[in-house]
Write an enzyme that holds these catalytic residues in place. Structure first.
Site, PDB file in Angstrom:
ATOM      1  N   PRO A 139      56.410  56.043  19.975  1.00  0.00           N
ATOM      2  CA  PRO A 139      56.199  57.500  19.942  1.00  0.00           C
ATOM      3  C   PRO A 139      56.611  58.231  21.217  1.00  0.00           C
ATOM      4  O   PRO A 139      56.375  59.439  21.342  1.00  0.00           O
ATOM      5  CB  PRO A 139      54.685  57.596  19.750  1.00  0.00           C
ATOM      6  CG  PRO A 139      54.158  56.417  20.512  1.00  0.00           C
ATOM      7  CD  PRO A 139      55.191  55.324  20.358  1.00  0.00           C
ATOM      8  N   GLU A 140      57.225  57.534  22.171  1.00  0.00           N
ATOM      9  CA  GLU A 140      57.470  58.126  23.492  1.00  0.00           C
ATOM     10  C   GLU A 140      58.221  59.446  23.476  1.00  0.00           C
ATOM     11  O   GLU A 140      57.945  60.346  24.274  1.00  0.00           O
ATOM     12  CB  GLU A 140      58.221  57.119  24.377  1.00  0.00           C
ATOM     13  CG  GLU A 140      57.332  56.199  25.185  1.00  0.00           C
ATOM     14  CD  GLU A 140      56.714  55.075  24.365  1.00  0.00           C
ATOM     15  OE1 GLU A 140      56.040  54.216  24.938  1.00  0.00           O
ATOM     16  OE2 GLU A 140      56.904  55.050  23.134  1.00  0.00           O
ATOM     17  N   LEU A 141      59.215  59.594  22.589  1.00  0.00           N
ATOM     18  CA  LEU A 141      60.019  60.824  22.626  1.00  0.00           C
ATOM     19  C   LEU A 141      59.231  62.059  22.213  1.00  0.00           C
ATOM     20  O   LEU A 141      59.648  63.184  22.504  1.00  0.00           O
ATOM     21  CB  LEU A 141      61.274  60.673  21.758  1.00  0.00           C
ATOM     22  CG  LEU A 141      62.394  59.823  22.363  1.00  0.00           C
ATOM     23  CD1 LEU A 141      63.609  59.804  21.448  1.00  0.00           C
ATOM     24  CD2 LEU A 141      62.779  60.307  23.755  1.00  0.00           C
ATOM     25  N   MET A 143      56.730  62.822  23.641  1.00  0.00           N
ATOM     26  CA  MET A 143      56.317  63.300  24.964  1.00  0.00           C
ATOM     27  C   MET A 143      57.516  63.559  25.868  1.00  0.00           C
ATOM     28  O   MET A 143      57.356  63.821  27.062  1.00  0.00           O
ATOM     29  CB  MET A 143      55.385  62.276  25.622  1.00  0.00           C
ATOM     30  CG  MET A 143      54.110  62.031  24.848  1.00  0.00           C
ATOM     31  SD  MET A 143      53.132  60.667  25.535  1.00  0.00           S
ATOM     32  CE  MET A 143      53.990  59.256  24.807  1.00  0.00           C
ATOM     33  N   LEU A 145      59.681  61.303  26.718  1.00  0.00           N
ATOM     34  CA  LEU A 145      59.878  60.144  27.596  1.00  0.00           C
ATOM     35  C   LEU A 145      60.696  59.070  26.882  1.00  0.00           C
ATOM     36  O   LEU A 145      60.377  58.697  25.751  1.00  0.00           O
ATOM     37  CB  LEU A 145      58.518  59.550  27.992  1.00  0.00           C
ATOM     38  CG  LEU A 145      57.543  60.510  28.668  1.00  0.00           C
ATOM     39  CD1 LEU A 145      56.219  59.813  28.922  1.00  0.00           C
ATOM     40  CD2 LEU A 145      58.131  61.046  29.976  1.00  0.00           C
TER      41      LEU A 145
END
Length: 266
Positions: A139-141, A143, A145
């Site tokens: 799920p980083e993107l 945020m 990242l």
């Protein structure tokens, strides 16, 4: 080995079982856990008596990824410290490099979910078993990242660029069925039999002569890594740059707030 507080190590002859042991935190990968895992794996790789290590998680899931308490501190009111972010990303990269050492065979036994940094850890293992309920989520993107710890390169290597783009941009889960169909996981296993199956495969791998195995794994890695050797930036430095972006900072805080809201509703 030093006293371990976030993981548990059990040795059975040439096979080791490393268990992420923070079930009350969904095995969130704190800085201490990353350090303990790295230290133990590097010691095991140097021990000629140990040939294979199974990596598993205690409780509801393999790992929920980053420790949210530490993450909230990093993205608090004071903002992000790029140097600290880069340093921690390099610590994570050292962990995944230890998992990928040709001196030891590593098997990820995944149940529940492997999220974010935990997905990068799973991708660094030589073999992967998925329980029926297992899923891998990045799920980083959401945020702003990019996934670090060499995770993007390894996902591209083993899943291809199109599937990796899909997983990162949509944050949809890679299920056990799809992981097996795409060759990312070797088998789908009933949750109750996951560790037993992983141990049996580890015992088989441990019978292979050490020198030949090390050479073979090193050669496989060299061939697979040729495509990621050129034109790929330093993901620790890139993460630090992205984390300091105001848009990413706002997105990360909103994401953490949404997690808090979801937790209160459940």
């Amino acid at each position: 080995m030093a006293d371990l507080t976030t993981i548990r190590l059990e040795l059975d002859g040439p096979v080791g079982l490393l268990t992420l042991a923070r079930p009350e935190k969904l095995n969130a990968m704190s800085r201490r856990m990353v350090a303990e895992l790295t230290s133990v794996l590097e010691e095991l790789a140097a021990d000629t008596a140990v040939r294979c290590v199974v990596l598993a998680g205690e409780g509801r899931m393999f790992s929920a990824g980053a420790d949210l308490d530490e993450f909230r501190d990093d993205f608090g009111a004071a903002g992000v410290d790029p140097a600290a972010t880069e340093r921690e990303a390099r610590d994570g990269a050292r962990l995944t490099a230890a998992l990928e050492s040709p001196d030891i065979v590593t098997i990820a036994a995944v149940h529940g979910a492997a999220i974010g940094g935990a997905a990068a850890v799973v991708a660094a293992c030589d073999l992967r078993l998925f329980a029926d309920d297992a899923r891998l989520v990045v799920p980083e993107l959401a945020m702003g990242l990019p996934l670090a710890w060499g995770g993007i390169e390894r996902l591209v290597r083993d899943l291809g660029p199109a599937v990796t783009r899909d997983l990162l941009l949509t944050a949809r889960p890679l299920t056990a069925d799809e992981a097996v169909a795409r060759g990312f996981a070797m088998e789908r296993v009933a949750p109750g039999g996951l560790l037993d199956r992983a141990r049996r495969i580890a015992a088989l791998c441990a019978t292979r002569p050490r020198r030949g195995t090390t050479i073979a794994l090193g050669r496989i890695r060299a061939v697979a890594d040729r495509s990621r050797a050129e034109g790929v930036d330093d993901d620790a430095a890139s993460l630090a740059v992205a984390a300091g972006d105001p848009e990413a900072l706002a997105a990360a805080r909103a994401y953490l707030a949404s997690l808090d809201s979801t937790s209160r509703r459940t």
